[in-house]
Motif scaffolding. Structure first.
Motif, PDB file in Angstrom:
ATOM      1  N   ASN A  97      25.607  52.257  67.087  1.00 34.98           N
ATOM      2  CA  ASN A  97      25.509  51.057  66.264  1.00 34.98           C
ATOM      3  C   ASN A  97      26.923  50.589  65.924  1.00 34.98           C
ATOM      4  O   ASN A  97      27.517  50.985  64.927  1.00 34.98           O
ATOM      5  CB  ASN A  97      24.685  51.349  65.003  1.00 34.98           C
ATOM      6  N   LEU A 124      27.026  46.421  57.245  1.00 36.14           N
ATOM      7  CA  LEU A 124      26.190  47.464  56.636  1.00 36.14           C
ATOM      8  C   LEU A 124      24.703  47.250  56.882  1.00 36.14           C
ATOM      9  O   LEU A 124      24.033  48.113  57.462  1.00 36.14           O
ATOM     10  CB  LEU A 124      26.456  47.543  55.126  1.00 36.14           C
ATOM     11  N   THR A 125      24.187  46.095  56.473  1.00 38.78           N
ATOM     12  CA  THR A 125      22.753  45.839  56.652  1.00 38.78           C
ATOM     13  C   THR A 125      22.377  45.910  58.124  1.00 38.78           C
ATOM     14  O   THR A 125      21.302  46.390  58.483  1.00 38.78           O
ATOM     15  CB  THR A 125      22.374  44.462  56.068  1.00 38.78           C
ATOM     16  N   PHE A 128      21.692  49.480  58.980  1.00 36.59           N
ATOM     17  CA  PHE A 128      20.381  49.867  58.448  1.00 36.59           C
ATOM     18  C   PHE A 128      19.255  49.333  59.322  1.00 36.59           C
ATOM     19  O   PHE A 128      18.314  50.063  59.671  1.00 36.59           O
ATOM     20  CB  PHE A 128      20.206  49.350  57.018  1.00 36.59           C
ATOM     21  N   MET A 131      19.002  51.299  62.582  1.00 33.15           N
ATOM     22  CA  MET A 131      18.428  52.631  62.372  1.00 33.15           C
ATOM     23  C   MET A 131      16.954  52.540  62.002  1.00 33.15           C
ATOM     24  O   MET A 131      16.144  53.382  62.432  1.00 33.15           O
ATOM     25  CB  MET A 131      19.209  53.358  61.283  1.00 33.15           C
ATOM     26  N   ARG A 132      16.617  51.543  61.229  1.00 31.68           N
ATOM     27  CA  ARG A 132      15.221  51.369  60.797  1.00 31.68           C
ATOM     28  C   ARG A 132      14.281  51.274  61.992  1.00 31.68           C
ATOM     29  O   ARG A 132      13.145  51.778  61.951  1.00 31.68           O
ATOM     30  CB  ARG A 132      15.116  50.106  59.934  1.00 31.68           C
ATOM     31  N   ASN A 148      26.964  55.843  64.206  1.00 31.94           N
ATOM     32  CA  ASN A 148      27.295  54.588  63.533  1.00 31.94           C
ATOM     33  C   ASN A 148      28.806  54.408  63.484  1.00 31.94           C
ATOM     34  O   ASN A 148      29.547  55.369  63.249  1.00 31.94           O
ATOM     35  CB  ASN A 148      26.732  54.583  62.115  1.00 31.94           C
ATOM     36  N   GLU A 172      29.730  52.479  52.678  1.00 31.32           N
ATOM     37  CA  GLU A 172      28.275  52.598  52.590  1.00 31.32           C
ATOM     38  C   GLU A 172      27.645  52.989  53.916  1.00 31.32           C
ATOM     39  O   GLU A 172      26.581  53.624  53.948  1.00 31.32           O
ATOM     40  CB  GLU A 172      27.675  51.289  52.069  1.00 31.32           C
ATOM     41  N   VAL A 173      28.278  52.613  55.036  1.00 32.10           N
ATOM     42  CA  VAL A 173      27.787  53.093  56.337  1.00 32.10           C
ATOM     43  C   VAL A 173      27.811  54.619  56.361  1.00 32.10           C
ATOM     44  O   VAL A 173      26.873  55.259  56.861  1.00 32.10           O
ATOM     45  CB  VAL A 173      28.625  52.510  57.492  1.00 32.10           C
ATOM     46  N   LEU A 176      24.964  55.892  54.134  1.00 34.22           N
ATOM     47  CA  LEU A 176      23.705  55.714  54.853  1.00 34.22           C
ATOM     48  C   LEU A 176      23.572  56.758  55.956  1.00 34.22           C
ATOM     49  O   LEU A 176      22.501  57.367  56.142  1.00 34.22           O
ATOM     50  CB  LEU A 176      23.661  54.304  55.443  1.00 34.22           C
ATOM     51  N   THR A 177      24.641  56.986  56.690  1.00 30.49           N
ATOM     52  CA  THR A 177      24.635  57.965  57.778  1.00 30.49           C
ATOM     53  C   THR A 177      24.326  59.358  57.261  1.00 30.49           C
ATOM     54  O   THR A 177      23.458  60.066  57.800  1.00 30.49           O
ATOM     55  CB  THR A 177      25.999  57.968  58.495  1.00 30.49           C
ATOM     56  N   ALA A 180      20.609  59.594  55.903  1.00 31.59           N
ATOM     57  CA  ALA A 180      19.614  59.577  56.979  1.00 31.59           C
ATOM     58  C   ALA A 180      19.693  60.846  57.812  1.00 31.59           C
ATOM     59  O   ALA A 180      18.663  61.369  58.268  1.00 31.59           O
ATOM     60  CB  ALA A 180      19.821  58.352  57.862  1.00 31.59           C
TER      61      ALA A 180
END
Length: 261
Positions: A97, A124-125, A128, A131-132, A148, A172-173, A176-177, A180
């Motif tokens: 990503n 960032l979004t 997400f 990954m979503r 990522n 924030e990446v 999030l990484t 998750a």
């Protein structure tokens, strides 16, 4: 005359399916090419058809992948991207990503909400959303690796004026990484990130050409006294995806020429 083909570093990648977002230029293109050299089927996702198809043509075997138009800040487009890959290839083994875009850089006190939102959505979004939609496919298969693209600026503040939202997004990446990765640590899926320092991508090189003073400042931030290359970052991404990195989970790989040392 026979042409010597270098041996594959990661033979386990042969015939696997690798998705690279933002794969038409820079780090993304170098990574797509690296996956192709290992025998993987590569899907390049980007917004510009001309650049995307040019990138696809540089892969070692013209039949080893495809280009798909996708704006990774749009959840519906990302969903369609993953659906098309599953329909065409039946699986996603590796996902890098990498795609990102932002708003106008300015100091926090002068920044518009629109510029902030564009940067957070773009860096960032977008991760997400990817990954979503990647994770359900990998969970169904019981395997997969997601890498990522964060940044050294996800580990510290941005060193030049105006980069606060970029740095915030890249921090924030990593959050999030890590989160998750813990959620799926027992599911056969590895999630990690890469944190490049200053790399000689087309935007960075253009930026340096336009402003020699800032260019000198950028080079000065690298103890190795040069920019990183896109191939060096791609090598890191492939290692993270390989079986050689099987114990690498959640934590980022920092490739920065000593920037964070």
């Amino acid at each position: 005359m026979t042409v010597d083909v270098p041996p594959k570093r990661y033979p386990e990648m042969t015939d696997k399916v690798a998705l690279v977002t933002g794969g038409s230029t820079g780090i993304g293109l170098a990574t797509a090419q690296a996956f192709a050299r290992e025998g993987a089927t590569v899907i390049i996702a980007s917004r510009n058809e001309k650049r995307g198809k040019q990138a696809l043509s540089t892969l070692m075997d013209s039949g080893c992948g495809s280009w798909v138009e996708c704006d990774v800040t749009d959840g519906r487009e990302v969903e369609n991207l993953i659906s098309s890959i599953l329909k065409g290839y039946g699986r996603i083994d590796y996902a890098f990503n990498n795609a990102g875009s932002g708003g106008k850089m300015s100091p926090v006190a002068n920044m518009t909400e629109d510029a902030w939102s564009k940067t957070i959505n773009g860096y960032l979004t977008s991760v997400f959303l990817c990954m979503r939609h990647q994770l359900p496919a990998m969970l169904k298969a019981g395997r997969g690796v997601i890498v990522n693209n964060s940044s050294v600026d996800g580990l510290r503040g941005y060193p030049l004026l105006g980069g606060a939202p970029y740095s915030a997004a890249k921090h924030e990446v990593l959050g999030l990484t890590r989160s998750a990765a813990l959620e799926h640590a027992k599911d056969g899926i590895r999630i990690t990130a890469i944190c490049p320092g200053w790399v000689g991508t087309p935007p960075v090189e253009n930026f340096i050409r336009k402003n020699a003073q800032i260019g000198a400042q950028i080079i000065g931030q690298e103890p190795i006294s040069r920019l990183g290359t896109t191939d060096e970052v791609a090598n890191g991404v492939l290692w993270l995806c390989s079986d050689a990195a099987s114990f690498m989970l959640g934590s980022p790989l920092v490739l920065d020429g000593g920037y964070m040392a």
